[in-house]
Design a protein around this motif. Structure first.
Motif, PDB file in Angstrom:
ATOM      1  N   GLN A 197       1.142  -1.286  -0.278  1.00  0.00           N
ATOM      2  CA  GLN A 197       0.278   0.049   0.144  1.00  0.00           C
ATOM      3  C   GLN A 197       0.999   1.494   0.302  1.00  0.00           C
ATOM      4  O   GLN A 197       0.385   1.602  -0.901  1.00  0.00           O
ATOM      5  CB  GLN A 197      -0.722  -0.305   1.192  1.00  0.00           C
ATOM      6  CG  GLN A 197      -1.848  -1.190   1.029  1.00  0.00           C
ATOM      7  CD  GLN A 197      -2.891  -1.054   2.568  1.00  0.00           C
ATOM      8  OE1 GLN A 197      -2.785  -0.253   2.719  1.00  0.00           O
ATOM      9  NE2 GLN A 197      -4.071  -1.677   2.570  1.00  0.00           N
ATOM     10  N   GLN A 198       2.055   1.174   1.105  1.00  0.00           N
ATOM     11  CA  GLN A 198       2.748   2.383   0.937  1.00  0.00           C
ATOM     12  C   GLN A 198       3.467   2.545  -0.057  1.00  0.00           C
ATOM     13  O   GLN A 198       3.786   4.118  -0.378  1.00  0.00           O
ATOM     14  CB  GLN A 198       3.633   2.280   1.808  1.00  0.00           C
ATOM     15  CG  GLN A 198       5.027   3.103   2.184  1.00  0.00           C
ATOM     16  CD  GLN A 198       4.427   4.604   2.779  1.00  0.00           C
ATOM     17  OE1 GLN A 198       3.021   4.489   3.582  1.00  0.00           O
ATOM     18  NE2 GLN A 198       4.142   5.906   2.233  1.00  0.00           N
ATOM     19  N   ASN A 199       3.590   1.548  -1.165  1.00  0.00           N
ATOM     20  CA  ASN A 199       4.668   1.910  -2.066  1.00  0.00           C
ATOM     21  C   ASN A 199       3.768   2.313  -3.384  1.00  0.00           C
ATOM     22  O   ASN A 199       4.149   2.923  -4.190  1.00  0.00           O
ATOM     23  CB  ASN A 199       5.093   0.419  -2.696  1.00  0.00           C
ATOM     24  CG  ASN A 199       6.317  -0.083  -1.915  1.00  0.00           C
ATOM     25  OD1 ASN A 199       6.900   0.629  -1.057  1.00  0.00           O
ATOM     26  ND2 ASN A 199       6.404  -1.663  -1.711  1.00  0.00           N
ATOM     27  N   ALA A 200       2.571   1.725  -3.107  1.00  0.00           N
ATOM     28  CA  ALA A 200       1.844   2.521  -4.173  1.00  0.00           C
ATOM     29  C   ALA A 200       1.479   3.166  -4.452  1.00  0.00           C
ATOM     30  O   ALA A 200       1.042   4.217  -4.636  1.00  0.00           O
ATOM     31  CB  ALA A 200       0.047   1.761  -4.440  1.00  0.00           C
ATOM     32  N   THR A 201       1.408   4.184  -3.099  1.00  0.00           N
ATOM     33  CA  THR A 201       1.207   5.053  -2.554  1.00  0.00           C
ATOM     34  C   THR A 201       1.854   6.465  -2.910  1.00  0.00           C
ATOM     35  O   THR A 201       1.874   7.712  -3.606  1.00  0.00           O
ATOM     36  CB  THR A 201       0.345   5.766  -0.663  1.00  0.00           C
ATOM     37  OG1 THR A 201      -0.718   4.867  -0.916  1.00  0.00           O
ATOM     38  CG2 THR A 201       0.072   7.192  -0.602  1.00  0.00           C
ATOM     39  N   ASP A 202       3.381   5.327  -3.294  1.00  0.00           N
ATOM     40  CA  ASP A 202       5.004   6.897  -3.097  1.00  0.00           C
ATOM     41  C   ASP A 202       4.928   6.774  -4.928  1.00  0.00           C
ATOM     42  O   ASP A 202       4.742   7.728  -5.828  1.00  0.00           O
ATOM     43  CB  ASP A 202       5.678   6.399  -1.963  1.00  0.00           C
ATOM     44  CG  ASP A 202       5.618   5.687  -1.142  1.00  0.00           C
ATOM     45  OD1 ASP A 202       5.117   7.202  -0.388  1.00  0.00           O
ATOM     46  OD2 ASP A 202       6.348   5.275  -0.577  1.00  0.00           O
ATOM     47  N   GLN A 203       4.164   5.875  -5.380  1.00  0.00           N
ATOM     48  CA  GLN A 203       4.257   6.077  -6.954  1.00  0.00           C
ATOM     49  C   GLN A 203       2.913   6.866  -6.753  1.00  0.00           C
ATOM     50  O   GLN A 203       3.627   7.660  -7.795  1.00  0.00           O
ATOM     51  CB  GLN A 203       4.338   4.670  -7.738  1.00  0.00           C
ATOM     52  CG  GLN A 203       4.845   3.276  -7.292  1.00  0.00           C
ATOM     53  CD  GLN A 203       5.041   1.916  -7.400  1.00  0.00           C
ATOM     54  OE1 GLN A 203       3.521   1.791  -8.416  1.00  0.00           O
ATOM     55  NE2 GLN A 203       6.301   1.403  -7.866  1.00  0.00           N
ATOM     56  N   ASN A 204       1.670   6.931  -6.910  1.00  0.00           N
ATOM     57  CA  ASN A 204       1.167   7.735  -7.141  1.00  0.00           C
ATOM     58  C   ASN A 204       1.509   9.186  -6.844  1.00  0.00           C
ATOM     59  O   ASN A 204       0.975   9.519  -7.613  1.00  0.00           O
ATOM     60  CB  ASN A 204      -0.400   7.529  -6.771  1.00  0.00           C
ATOM     61  CG  ASN A 204      -0.773   6.196  -6.579  1.00  0.00           C
ATOM     62  OD1 ASN A 204      -0.444   5.675  -7.739  1.00  0.00           O
ATOM     63  ND2 ASN A 204      -1.617   5.938  -6.261  1.00  0.00           N
ATOM     64  N   SER A 205       2.141   9.657  -5.535  1.00  0.00           N
ATOM     65  CA  SER A 205       2.968  10.959  -5.498  1.00  0.00           C
ATOM     66  C   SER A 205       3.790  11.535  -6.528  1.00  0.00           C
ATOM     67  O   SER A 205       3.790  12.445  -6.752  1.00  0.00           O
ATOM     68  CB  SER A 205       3.636  10.559  -3.266  1.00  0.00           C
ATOM     69  OG  SER A 205       2.795  10.607  -2.873  1.00  0.00           O
ATOM     70  N   ASP A 206       4.524  10.090  -6.484  1.00  0.00           N
ATOM     71  CA  ASP A 206       5.480  10.498  -7.765  1.00  0.00           C
ATOM     72  C   ASP A 206       5.195  10.650  -9.211  1.00  0.00           C
ATOM     73  O   ASP A 206       5.531  12.152  -9.128  1.00  0.00           O
ATOM     74  CB  ASP A 206       6.650   9.057  -7.687  1.00  0.00           C
ATOM     75  CG  ASP A 206       7.404   9.120  -6.915  1.00  0.00           C
ATOM     76  OD1 ASP A 206       6.984  10.332  -6.048  1.00  0.00           O
ATOM     77  OD2 ASP A 206       7.697   8.094  -6.662  1.00  0.00           O
ATOM     78  N   VAL A 207       3.893  10.621  -9.653  1.00  0.00           N
ATOM     79  CA  VAL A 207       3.021  10.693 -10.691  1.00  0.00           C
ATOM     80  C   VAL A 207       2.542  11.782 -11.191  1.00  0.00           C
ATOM     81  O   VAL A 207       2.303  12.560 -11.450  1.00  0.00           O
ATOM     82  CB  VAL A 207       2.010   9.412 -11.050  1.00  0.00           C
ATOM     83  CG1 VAL A 207       1.376   9.642 -12.248  1.00  0.00           C
ATOM     84  CG2 VAL A 207       2.527   8.172 -11.351  1.00  0.00           C
ATOM     85  N   ASP A 208       1.671  12.297  -9.216  1.00  0.00           N
ATOM     86  CA  ASP A 208       0.944  13.669  -9.641  1.00  0.00           C
ATOM     87  C   ASP A 208       1.847  14.618  -9.468  1.00  0.00           C
ATOM     88  O   ASP A 208       1.649  15.356  -9.458  1.00  0.00           O
ATOM     89  CB  ASP A 208       0.636  13.663  -7.875  1.00  0.00           C
ATOM     90  CG  ASP A 208      -0.191  12.576  -8.123  1.00  0.00           C
ATOM     91  OD1 ASP A 208      -1.024  12.425  -9.523  1.00  0.00           O
ATOM     92  OD2 ASP A 208      -0.697  12.451  -7.072  1.00  0.00           O
ATOM     93  N   THR A 209       3.525  14.864  -8.830  1.00  0.00           N
ATOM     94  CA  THR A 209       4.793  15.101  -9.060  1.00  0.00           C
ATOM     95  C   THR A 209       4.678  15.044 -10.519  1.00  0.00           C
ATOM     96  O   THR A 209       4.949  16.670 -10.284  1.00  0.00           O
ATOM     97  CB  THR A 209       5.721  15.055  -8.665  1.00  0.00           C
ATOM     98  OG1 THR A 209       5.094  14.784  -6.657  1.00  0.00           O
ATOM     99  CG2 THR A 209       6.417  15.883  -7.962  1.00  0.00           C
TER     100      THR A 209
END
Length: 217
Positions: A197-209
């Motif tokens: 879950q944390q890895n998926a959240t981090d990946q989504n944050s990177d995409v948003d950034t």
């Protein structure tokens, strides 16, 4: 007194110590280290190539109801020795002992602070085992904790029930014992799910950034 009255018992004592104290114990250790090396080492469990074990298959998890940060994991049976296998043995308090009654009431009050399916708390969650470090809980005790763990982690109840099924051990040879859930194995799966879950959240944050940067450009 005849000299043999002293020599013979001493010889028997020496032979007994050699056979029972050294040869017998030594042979058991040798066989155990070869044929059952993992068990002889204490059944340690390693995760992700770590050098240090995360626990033992034979010892419960020291996650406790009184610690808020432990609410994301499944709890083992209570332990009066904090799951220290070097001091195996429960307090063996009598049913009419006020100390036992107070401890059980304290555990029940703590459990009631979290989400539960009903008011019928499984005995596993308030009664320690004879060793005080039992690695397993009953299926009922594991399922009873699902609403709390689901709410604390965001993992769906269906997924948690799947994990419980995977961590469930059947009776030995299908005859002896009962179905039981290994708490360490179950909590390892919970932790892996949280990491995903944390890895998926981090990946989504990177995409948003990245999207924001491109948009600003």
């Amino acid at each position: 007194m005849n000299r043999n009255d002293i020599i013979v018992p001493l010889r028997l004592l020496g032979v007994g110590l050699l056979v029972c104290g050294l040869l017998y114990q030594g042979s058991l250790m040798a066989i155990g280290s070869v044929a059952f090396s993992n068990n002889a080492a204490g059944s340690p469990v390693y995760v992700g190539g770590q050098e240090a074990p995360v626990g033992s298959q034979m010892i419960g998890q020291n996650f406790q109801c009184g610690n808020p940060e432990d609410a994301v994991y499944f709890w083992s049976r209570p332990s009066s020795i904090d799951y220290n296998a070097m001091t195996s043995g429960s307090t063996n308090l009598a049913p009419n002992n006020p100390e036992l009654s107070e401890r059980v009431r304290k555990d029940l009050r703590c459990i009631s602070q979290y989400e539960t399916p009903d008011d019928s708390v499984p005995a596993n969650l308030v009664a320690e085992s004879g060793s005080a470090y039992d690695a397993h809980i009953s299926l009922e005790a594991a399922r009873y904790q699902v609403p709390r763990v689901a709410n604390q982690t965001g993992i769906s109840e269906d997924r948690l029930h799947e994990m419980i099924g995977q961590a469930t051990e059947e009776p030995w040879l299908g005859v002896w014992g009962h179905e039981r859930v290994n708490v360490l194995e179950l909590n390892i799966m919970v932790r892996e799910e949280l990491q995903q879950q944390q890895n998926a959240t981090d990946q989504n944050s990177d995409v948003d950034t990245q999207s924001t940067i491109k948009g600003d450009g």
